[in-house]
Write a protein that holds these residues in place. Structure first.
Motif, mmCIF file in Angstrom:
data_model
loop_
_atom_site.group_PDB
_atom_site.id
_atom_site.type_symbol
_atom_site.label_atom_id
_atom_site.label_comp_id
_atom_site.label_asym_id
_atom_site.label_seq_id
_atom_site.Cartn_x
_atom_site.Cartn_y
_atom_site.Cartn_z
ATOM 1 N N ALA A 1 0.835 -1.186 0.000
ATOM 2 C CA ALA A 1 0.000 0.000 0.000
ATOM 3 C C ALA A 1 0.876 1.244 0.000
ATOM 4 O O ALA A 1 1.938 1.262 0.606
ATOM 5 N N ALA A 2 0.409 2.260 -0.660
ATOM 6 C CA ALA A 2 1.146 3.528 -0.704
ATOM 7 C C ALA A 2 1.111 4.188 0.661
ATOM 8 O O ALA A 2 0.104 4.160 1.366
ATOM 9 N N GLU A 3 2.211 4.792 1.016
ATOM 10 C CA GLU A 3 2.308 5.473 2.303
ATOM 11 C C GLU A 3 1.742 6.881 2.188
ATOM 12 O O GLU A 3 1.972 7.572 1.202
ATOM 13 N N ASP A 4 1.010 7.299 3.210
ATOM 14 C CA ASP A 4 0.528 8.677 3.296
ATOM 15 C C ASP A 4 1.564 9.455 4.101
ATOM 16 O O ASP A 4 1.646 9.294 5.316
ATOM 17 N N PRO A 5 2.385 10.300 3.451
ATOM 18 C CA PRO A 5 3.439 11.004 4.179
ATOM 19 C C PRO A 5 2.913 11.928 5.270
ATOM 20 O O PRO A 5 3.613 12.217 6.225
ATOM 21 N N THR A 6 1.678 12.380 5.142
ATOM 22 C CA THR A 6 1.144 13.300 6.150
ATOM 23 C C THR A 6 0.760 12.588 7.438
ATOM 24 O O THR A 6 0.547 13.239 8.458
ATOM 25 N N ALA A 7 0.687 11.248 7.437
ATOM 26 C CA ALA A 7 0.305 10.512 8.641
ATOM 27 C C ALA A 7 1.275 10.784 9.786
ATOM 28 O O ALA A 7 0.859 10.861 10.943
ATOM 29 N N ALA A 8 2.544 10.937 9.500
ATOM 30 C CA ALA A 8 3.534 11.196 10.550
ATOM 31 C C ALA A 8 3.298 12.542 11.227
ATOM 32 O O ALA A 8 3.545 12.698 12.415
ATOM 33 N N ALA A 9 2.790 13.523 10.497
ATOM 34 C CA ALA A 9 2.567 14.859 11.058
ATOM 35 C C ALA A 9 1.396 14.890 12.034
ATOM 36 O O ALA A 9 1.304 15.803 12.861
ATOM 37 N N ALA A 10 0.519 13.906 11.966
ATOM 38 C CA ALA A 10 -0.665 13.888 12.836
ATOM 39 C C ALA A 10 -0.308 13.706 14.308
ATOM 40 O O ALA A 10 -1.130 13.999 15.179
ATOM 41 N N ALA A 11 0.890 13.258 14.599
ATOM 42 C CA ALA A 11 1.306 13.004 15.981
ATOM 43 C C ALA A 11 1.846 14.246 16.682
ATOM 44 O O ALA A 11 2.335 14.150 17.802
ATOM 45 N N PHE A 12 1.759 15.415 16.047
ATOM 46 C CA PHE A 12 2.341 16.639 16.587
ATOM 47 C C PHE A 12 1.260 17.630 16.991
ATOM 48 O O PHE A 12 0.115 17.519 16.563
ATOM 49 N N PRO A 13 1.633 18.651 17.791
ATOM 50 C CA PRO A 13 0.655 19.678 18.144
ATOM 51 C C PRO A 13 0.126 20.380 16.886
ATOM 52 O O PRO A 13 0.796 20.408 15.849
ATOM 53 N N PRO A 14 -1.047 20.979 16.984
ATOM 54 C CA PRO A 14 -1.622 21.673 15.824
ATOM 55 C C PRO A 14 -0.717 22.808 15.340
ATOM 56 O O PRO A 14 0.038 23.407 16.107
ATOM 57 N N ALA A 15 -0.824 23.075 14.044
ATOM 58 C CA ALA A 15 -0.048 24.142 13.404
ATOM 59 C C ALA A 15 -0.953 24.851 12.411
ATOM 60 O O ALA A 15 -1.961 24.293 11.966
ATOM 61 N N ASP A 16 -0.577 26.081 12.057
ATOM 62 C CA ASP A 16 -1.321 26.798 11.016
ATOM 63 C C ASP A 16 -1.156 26.118 9.671
ATOM 64 O O ASP A 16 -2.077 26.076 8.861
ATOM 65 N N LEU A 17 0.041 25.607 9.422
ATOM 66 C CA LEU A 17 0.368 24.979 8.148
ATOM 67 C C LEU A 17 1.450 23.936 8.393
ATOM 68 O O LEU A 17 2.390 24.193 9.139
ATOM 69 N N VAL A 18 1.294 22.781 7.777
ATOM 70 C CA VAL A 18 2.324 21.744 7.811
ATOM 71 C C VAL A 18 2.558 21.315 6.378
ATOM 72 O O VAL A 18 1.596 21.051 5.652
ATOM 73 N N PHE A 19 3.808 21.291 5.968
ATOM 74 C CA PHE A 19 4.079 20.742 4.649
ATOM 75 C C PHE A 19 5.281 19.813 4.702
ATOM 76 O O PHE A 19 6.222 20.015 5.454
ATOM 77 N N ALA A 20 5.165 18.752 3.912
ATOM 78 C CA ALA A 20 6.271 17.823 3.702
ATOM 79 C C ALA A 20 6.926 18.238 2.396
ATOM 80 O O ALA A 20 6.250 18.670 1.466
ATOM 81 N N TYR A 21 8.242 18.119 2.338
ATOM 82 C CA TYR A 21 8.948 18.538 1.129
ATOM 83 C C TYR A 21 10.100 17.592 0.846
ATOM 84 O O TYR A 21 10.547 16.848 1.705
#
Length: 139
Positions: free
Chosen positions: A1-21
């Protein structure tokens, strides 16, 4: 299955914007992105509050260098990343284990920047560092 790169960011405090690059954020032809470190930037309204919340999450204090865990408060971390005339106003933690269901060995690097400093770098190129991350593949 394809990995959702944003899944790792869900474990952090809220932010105005999160981007993976970078090359691990989006599939690259002929490259195994699952084994590459995934890079994030968290744009937050108040870095001190964000660091305080992050340090309270189980296991997140280990993201910070040992000397910082011992001597730096969230206020000092925020002050360090915003020293006038010094650096890109980002604070990075690297080689952080961030397992996801589809990739239990995922490593990430993440930077924290105030939303105002990100907007300034995008509009005025004050350091061009954060703006430069957006010249890579971004998710």
């Amino acid at each position: 299955a394809a990995e959702d790169p944003t899944a790792a960011a869900a474990a952090f405090p809220p932010a105005d914007l999160v981007f993976a690059y970078g090359s691990a954020a989006l599939p690259q032809h002929g490259a195994a992105s699952r084994s590459r470190m995934l890079d994030f930037i968290f744009a937050v309204p108040d870095p001190e509050s964000w660091h305080a919340a992050n340090l309270l999450l189980p296991g997140h204090s280990s993201h910070y260098a040992p000397f910082l865990r011992r001597f730096a408060s969230p206020a000092r971390l925020a002050a360090l990343q915003t020293l006038p005339g010094f650096g890109a106003r980002l604070f990075f933690n690297t080689l952080v284990a961030a397992p996801t269901e589809s990739n239990p060995r995922r490593l990430i690097k993440y930077g924290v920047i105030s939303t105002a400093d990100l907007v300034d770098d995008l509009a005025e190129w004050s350091s061009i560092y954060a703006a430069g991350r957006l010249h890579k593949p971004v998710l």
